[in-house]
Design a protein around this motif. Structure first.
Motif, mmCIF file in Angstrom:
data_model
loop_
_atom_site.group_PDB
_atom_site.id
_atom_site.type_symbol
_atom_site.label_atom_id
_atom_site.label_comp_id
_atom_site.label_asym_id
_atom_site.label_seq_id
_atom_site.Cartn_x
_atom_site.Cartn_y
_atom_site.Cartn_z
ATOM 1 N N PRO A 72 -34.438 50.552 -28.996
ATOM 2 C CA PRO A 72 -33.774 50.253 -29.878
ATOM 3 C C PRO A 72 -33.017 51.069 -31.020
ATOM 4 N N CYS A 73 -33.236 51.740 -31.245
ATOM 5 C CA CYS A 73 -33.461 52.999 -32.461
ATOM 6 C C CYS A 73 -32.686 53.751 -32.045
ATOM 7 N N ARG A 74 -32.522 54.350 -30.858
ATOM 8 C CA ARG A 74 -31.803 54.911 -30.090
ATOM 9 C C ARG A 74 -30.366 54.450 -30.103
ATOM 10 N N VAL A 75 -30.597 53.531 -29.826
ATOM 11 C CA VAL A 75 -28.564 52.963 -29.561
ATOM 12 C C VAL A 75 -28.028 52.853 -29.888
ATOM 13 N N GLY A 76 -28.482 52.304 -31.243
ATOM 14 C CA GLY A 76 -27.438 52.204 -32.557
ATOM 15 C C GLY A 76 -26.970 50.879 -32.909
ATOM 16 N N THR A 77 -25.421 50.757 -32.842
ATOM 17 C CA THR A 77 -24.857 49.888 -33.023
ATOM 18 C C THR A 77 -24.256 49.279 -31.738
ATOM 19 N N LEU A 78 -24.473 50.173 -31.114
ATOM 20 C CA LEU A 78 -24.452 49.667 -29.253
ATOM 21 C C LEU A 78 -25.482 48.576 -28.822
ATOM 22 N N ALA A 79 -24.209 47.671 -28.300
ATOM 23 C CA ALA A 79 -25.160 46.446 -27.666
ATOM 24 C C ALA A 79 -25.760 46.771 -26.587
ATOM 25 N N VAL A 80 -26.657 46.180 -26.235
ATOM 26 C CA VAL A 80 -27.661 46.435 -23.734
ATOM 27 C C VAL A 80 -27.558 45.049 -24.006
ATOM 28 N N ARG A 81 -26.884 44.905 -22.731
ATOM 29 C CA ARG A 81 -27.400 43.924 -21.894
ATOM 30 C C ARG A 81 -28.209 44.406 -20.775
ATOM 31 N N ARG A 82 -28.919 42.885 -19.957
ATOM 32 C CA ARG A 82 -30.000 43.781 -19.175
ATOM 33 C C ARG A 82 -29.809 42.297 -18.565
ATOM 34 N N SER A 83 -30.188 41.963 -16.902
ATOM 35 C CA SER A 83 -30.112 41.259 -16.103
ATOM 36 C C SER A 83 -31.321 42.277 -14.967
ATOM 37 N N LEU A 84 -32.822 41.741 -15.198
ATOM 38 C CA LEU A 84 -33.403 42.217 -13.906
ATOM 39 C C LEU A 84 -34.613 40.965 -13.356
ATOM 40 N N VAL A 85 -34.091 41.579 -12.601
ATOM 41 C CA VAL A 85 -34.910 40.525 -11.365
ATOM 42 C C VAL A 85 -36.434 41.086 -11.196
ATOM 43 N N SER A 86 -37.179 39.915 -11.199
ATOM 44 C CA SER A 86 -38.798 39.890 -11.536
ATOM 45 C C SER A 86 -39.252 40.667 -10.032
ATOM 46 N N GLY A 87 -39.772 40.951 -9.773
ATOM 47 C CA GLY A 87 -40.822 41.282 -8.578
ATOM 48 C C GLY A 87 -40.594 42.504 -7.882
ATOM 49 N N VAL A 88 -39.378 43.363 -8.169
ATOM 50 C CA VAL A 88 -38.610 44.821 -7.872
ATOM 51 C C VAL A 88 -40.226 45.958 -7.757
ATOM 52 N N ALA A 89 -39.970 46.420 -7.311
ATOM 53 C CA ALA A 89 -40.624 47.481 -6.739
ATOM 54 C C ALA A 89 -40.585 48.278 -5.968
ATOM 55 N N VAL A 90 -41.283 49.740 -6.508
ATOM 56 C CA VAL A 90 -40.809 50.836 -5.358
ATOM 57 C C VAL A 90 -42.050 52.183 -5.681
ATOM 58 N N CYS A 91 -42.286 52.681 -4.440
ATOM 59 C CA CYS A 91 -42.993 53.932 -4.329
ATOM 60 C C CYS A 91 -42.956 55.237 -5.127
#
Length: 444
Positions: free
Chosen positions: A308-327
């Protein structure tokens, strides 16, 4: 081919020799039978009693004297008690010969029979003389030298032909070797000649040329990389040298805290560039850390919470599906995500969107911004090392131009892809990685 041709020639010569020698021996044997029959006939004309019917070679020849009634009047010991050996009826003034195999007289032997008429006062008598036929191979005394000679000539012809043919076939290899020997690290423009025929040697030459092309491209890429790196490293070093020299020229008038702050910024820029160069070198060398199954949903969420401190005044919107894994390697994937987020923050007007989904066994991470976007013809240019568009230089003049290339190279090292794709507004970077099973929870 040379051996086969020589084998046919030698076989023809051997057959001719065997036939000629066999005919010569057969004629000689017939002449001996005739001489023997004439000798017996001379005795027979003087009288039947006392006729010596013993052949010259008793182990090989047989003799019979047949009276005008067709009875055997005298015979050699091996023909005693046997019927006439032949029923030939030669002309009174000539003799006749025939070949005979088997029968009651000779058993399983094959012989030459000569019938010789003898005129006497009491009628026409006949002297029959027989000798074994000459076998097709004549004898071991001729067959063995012919066989040994045949084998030696065929082997010699095959060796000579093979040496010549293989020498001609491998001539392009010598040419390729000579050309390769002339290639040095400083001159990779040479290419080996490609043979005209489509065979394994042509494939070898084409493969060698492709390898040389890749080597040349790699060397040119390294030279460009070294040139660009030295240029980018020279800029902060030059700035620091200038600032220090100015401060030393007027030490009492210099604002040392401000100078130190400016020097720190230049050091941070050089440090960031060195870190990027080290990362590029590691990726080029194929150096990889420990791979493990990583909860991609947790990794992206934790990284977004930390920024958050690096984003500054920008808004960050997230949409993360749970259970996604990679190797993969956690540090490398974190670096990839941060590079994408840094790029989005640099160009976004007010919003950065991060989306993580799972599509057909593939983890898809999208980082979008609402900035000016990227022209389609420049979507591959931005992934070239040290390549920076005008908008990027304006927004971040101290950037290194290595963030996106490093991100793509990390994606490739993990068996995935990273590309800039279409977006209604701004830039949209899409990362695709092979998904794995979600690791089990480690808590109690």
């Amino acid at each position: 081919m040379a051996g086969a041709v020589m084998a046919m020639l030698c076989t023809a010569v051997a057959v001719f020799v065997l036939f000629a020698v066999r005919q010569e021996i057969a004629q000689d044997r017939t002449q001996r039978l005739f001489d023997n029959a004439v000798n017996v006939g001379k005795q027979l004309r003087r009288g039947v009693q006392g006729v010596d019917v013993t052949p010259v070679d008793a182990s090989r020849e047989s003799v019979q004297v047949v009276d005008p009634a067709g009875r055997v009047a005298a015979a050699s010991p091996d023909m005693a008690g046997k019927p006439p050996m032949t029923h030939l009826a030669p002309d009174p003034d000539a003799f006749a010969t025939a070949s005979s195999c088997g029968g009651k007289v000779f058993g399983d032997r094959c012989v030459i029979v000569l019938a010789y008429p003898v005129h006497r006062h009491d009628g026409l008598w006949q002297v029959n003389v027989a000798a074994p036929q000459v076998p097709w191979y004549v004898g071991s005394g001729l067959l063995v030298p012919l066989g040994v000679g045949w084998l030696l000539l065929v082997v010699a012809a095959g060796a000579a032909g093979s040496y010549r043919i293989v020498g001609r076939a491998l001539r392009p290899v010598h040419t390729i070797t000579r050309e390769l020997d002339q290639i040095t690290a400083g001159d990779l423009n040479h290419r080996v000649p490609v043979p005209a025929y489509r065979d394994e040697l042509r494939e070898l030459a084409e493969t060698a040329n492709r390898t040389l092309g890749r080597a040349q491209s790699a060397v040119e890429r390294q030279l460009r990389f070294a040139s660009d790196a030295s240029h980018d490293l020279r800029s902060p070093l030059t700035a620091m040298r200038t600032q220090i020299e100015e401060a030393l020229m007027w030490p009492h008038q210099a604002d040392w805290p401000q100078t130190a702050k400016a020097l720190l910024e230049s050091v941070e820029r050089a440090q960031a560039l060195v870190a990027d160069l080290l990362q590029v070198a590691r990726l080029d060398a194929g150096v990889a850390g420990r791979r493990e199954v990583i909860d991609m949903t947790g990794l992206v969420g934790a990284e977004l919470d930390r920024r958050p401190c690096r984003v500054g005044t920008l808004a960050v919107r997230r949409s993360l599906v749970s259970g996604v894994a990679v190797c993969g390697e956690r540090i490398a994937l974190t670096r990839l995500l941060n590079n994408l987020l840094d790029n989005a923050e640099r160009h976004a007007a007010s919003l950065v969107t991060v989306t993580l989904t799972l599509e057909a066994g593939v983890a898809v991470l999208e980082v979008c911004d609402d900035g000016e976007g990227i022209a389609p013809e420049q979507r591959e240019v931005i992934f070239q090392r040290f390549a920076r568009l005008d908008a990027s230089r304006a927004r971040d003049p101290d950037g290194t131009g290595l963030g996106l290339p490093i991100a793509r190279q990390i994606a490739h090292s993990h068996g995935g892809t990273l590309a800039a794709e279409d977006s209604p507004r701004g830039a949209r970077f899409v990362l695709r990685l092979p998904a794995r099973a979600t690791p089990p929870p480690t808590g109690p």
